[in-house]
Design a protein around this motif. Structure first.
Motif, PDB file in Angstrom:
ATOM      1  N   ASP A 128     -20.740 -58.264  35.812  1.00 24.76           N
ATOM      2  CA  ASP A 128     -21.286 -56.948  36.139  1.00 24.76           C
ATOM      3  C   ASP A 128     -20.794 -55.934  35.124  1.00 24.76           C
ATOM      4  OD1 ASP A 128     -22.470 -57.824  38.640  1.00 24.76           O
ATOM      5  OD2 ASP A 128     -20.417 -57.928  39.401  1.00 24.76           O
ATOM      6  N   GLU A 129     -21.672 -54.986  34.808  1.00 23.83           N
ATOM      7  CA  GLU A 129     -21.317 -53.879  33.917  1.00 23.83           C
ATOM      8  C   GLU A 129     -21.921 -52.603  34.464  1.00 23.83           C
ATOM      9  OE1 GLU A 129     -23.209 -55.087  30.301  1.00 23.83           O
ATOM     10  OE2 GLU A 129     -21.366 -55.927  29.499  1.00 23.83           O
ATOM     11  N   SER A 130     -21.074 -51.649  34.804  1.00 21.29           N
ATOM     12  CA  SER A 130     -21.585 -50.332  35.155  1.00 21.29           C
ATOM     13  C   SER A 130     -21.950 -49.630  33.837  1.00 21.29           C
ATOM     14  CB  SER A 130     -20.520 -49.537  35.904  1.00 21.29           C
ATOM     15  OG  SER A 130     -19.460 -49.195  35.034  1.00 21.29           O
ATOM     16  N   PRO A 131     -22.709 -48.547  33.894  1.00 21.21           N
ATOM     17  CA  PRO A 131     -23.017 -47.831  32.641  1.00 21.21           C
ATOM     18  C   PRO A 131     -21.750 -47.400  31.897  1.00 21.21           C
ATOM     19  CG  PRO A 131     -24.435 -47.047  34.400  1.00 21.21           C
ATOM     20  CD  PRO A 131     -23.427 -47.974  35.036  1.00 21.21           C
ATOM     21  N   GLU A 160     -18.730 -48.901  32.055  1.00 19.45           N
ATOM     22  CA  GLU A 160     -18.130 -50.100  31.470  1.00 19.45           C
ATOM     23  C   GLU A 160     -18.905 -50.535  30.223  1.00 19.45           C
ATOM     24  OE1 GLU A 160     -16.191 -52.679  35.082  1.00 19.45           O
ATOM     25  OE2 GLU A 160     -18.375 -52.563  35.000  1.00 19.45           O
ATOM     26  N   ARG A 161     -20.210 -50.513  30.311  1.00 18.78           N
ATOM     27  CA  ARG A 161     -21.047 -50.908  29.172  1.00 18.78           C
ATOM     28  C   ARG A 161     -20.777 -50.021  27.966  1.00 18.78           C
ATOM     29  NH1 ARG A 161     -25.199 -52.179  31.788  1.00 18.78           N
ATOM     30  NH2 ARG A 161     -26.006 -50.098  32.125  1.00 18.78           N
ATOM     31  N   ALA A 162     -20.582 -48.724  28.185  1.00 19.40           N
ATOM     32  CA  ALA A 162     -20.304 -47.795  27.087  1.00 19.40           C
ATOM     33  C   ALA A 162     -18.993 -48.136  26.387  1.00 19.40           C
ATOM     34  CB  ALA A 162     -20.265 -46.363  27.610  1.00 19.40           C
ATOM     35  N   GLY A 209     -17.731 -51.332  26.388  1.00 18.35           N
ATOM     36  CA  GLY A 209     -17.723 -52.754  26.060  1.00 18.35           C
ATOM     37  C   GLY A 209     -16.930 -53.607  27.032  1.00 18.35           C
ATOM     38  N   SER A 232     -16.614 -55.551  31.077  1.00 20.22           N
ATOM     39  CA  SER A 232     -17.359 -56.210  32.146  1.00 20.22           C
ATOM     40  C   SER A 232     -16.415 -56.547  33.289  1.00 20.22           C
ATOM     41  CB  SER A 232     -18.003 -57.509  31.644  1.00 20.22           C
ATOM     42  OG  SER A 232     -18.955 -57.268  30.662  1.00 20.22           O
ATOM     43  N   THR A 233     -17.009 -56.810  34.448  1.00 18.26           N
ATOM     44  CA  THR A 233     -16.274 -57.305  35.604  1.00 18.26           C
ATOM     45  C   THR A 233     -16.775 -58.708  35.903  1.00 18.26           C
ATOM     46  OG1 THR A 233     -15.992 -55.098  36.546  1.00 18.26           O
ATOM     47  CG2 THR A 233     -15.795 -56.944  38.066  1.00 18.26           C
ATOM     48  N   SER A 250     -16.314 -57.526  27.220  1.00 17.08           N
ATOM     49  CA  SER A 250     -17.558 -58.223  27.561  1.00 17.08           C
ATOM     50  C   SER A 250     -17.626 -59.618  26.952  1.00 17.08           C
ATOM     51  CB  SER A 250     -18.765 -57.388  27.130  1.00 17.08           C
ATOM     52  OG  SER A 250     -18.820 -56.205  27.890  1.00 17.08           O
ATOM     53  N   ASP A 251     -17.192 -59.767  25.712  1.00 17.47           N
ATOM     54  CA  ASP A 251     -17.206 -61.080  25.062  1.00 17.47           C
ATOM     55  C   ASP A 251     -16.254 -62.046  25.770  1.00 17.47           C
ATOM     56  OD1 ASP A 251     -18.997 -60.058  23.243  1.00 17.47           O
ATOM     57  OD2 ASP A 251     -17.491 -59.736  21.678  1.00 17.47           O
TER      58      ASP A 251
END
Length: 152
Positions: free
Chosen positions: A101-104, A106-108, A110, A112-113, A133-134
């Protein structure tokens, strides 16, 4: 903590932004109450600002320091919590499915959960936030490969 892998340091920044957004309504309410001139100047706003500063700066850092994980060849161990410590071990043989999962926010940054869903009802899912994220994608694939080998 013993030989646990720390979460990504960017998790501190994301948690601080979330804390700032959570304390903002309280700060606005304090300013509104302060403008009513019922108490001396600063009697409401100053304590609220001090508390919000502590929550924004110190709590995320302590939360990051209290969390960690260890991914072994057949299990994932997740340790987290400030007041209520949790040390969860998930054997890969019990994993049903895995989510990233990535909230906006978290995505900004880089991040993830990783959520590991297991068989059973008690603690049926374990969340591991604050992963790059990787790294989260690599962990998901490693767990998936282990499950695939086990079912063959």
């Amino acid at each position: 903590m013993e030989d646990l892998t720390k979460l990504d340091p960017r998790f501190v920044t994301v948690t601080r932004i979330r804390a700032a957004l959570a304390t903002l309504p309280v700060l606005i309410a304090a300013i509104v109450l302060e403008s009513a001139d019922l108490l001396p100047l600063g009697a409401i706003v100053v304590p609220v600002v001090l508390l919000a500063t502590f929550i924004i700066l110190r709590i995320p850092l302590r939360r990051w320091a209290a969390c960690g994980y260890d991914m072994g060849s057949d299990r994932l161990r997740v340790v987290r919590g400030l007041l209520f410590r949790s040390d969860t071990v998930v054997p890969f043989g019990r994993v049903q499915h895995i989510d990233l999962d990535e909230s906006p926010l978290e995505r900004a940054f880089g991040l993830s959960t990783l959520t590991v869903h297991t068989a059973g009802t008690h603690n049926a899912s374990v969340k591991l936030p604050g992963l790059a994220s990787d790294d989260a994608a690599a962990m998901r694939e490693a767990i998936r490969e282990h499950i695939k080998r086990e079912t063959l």
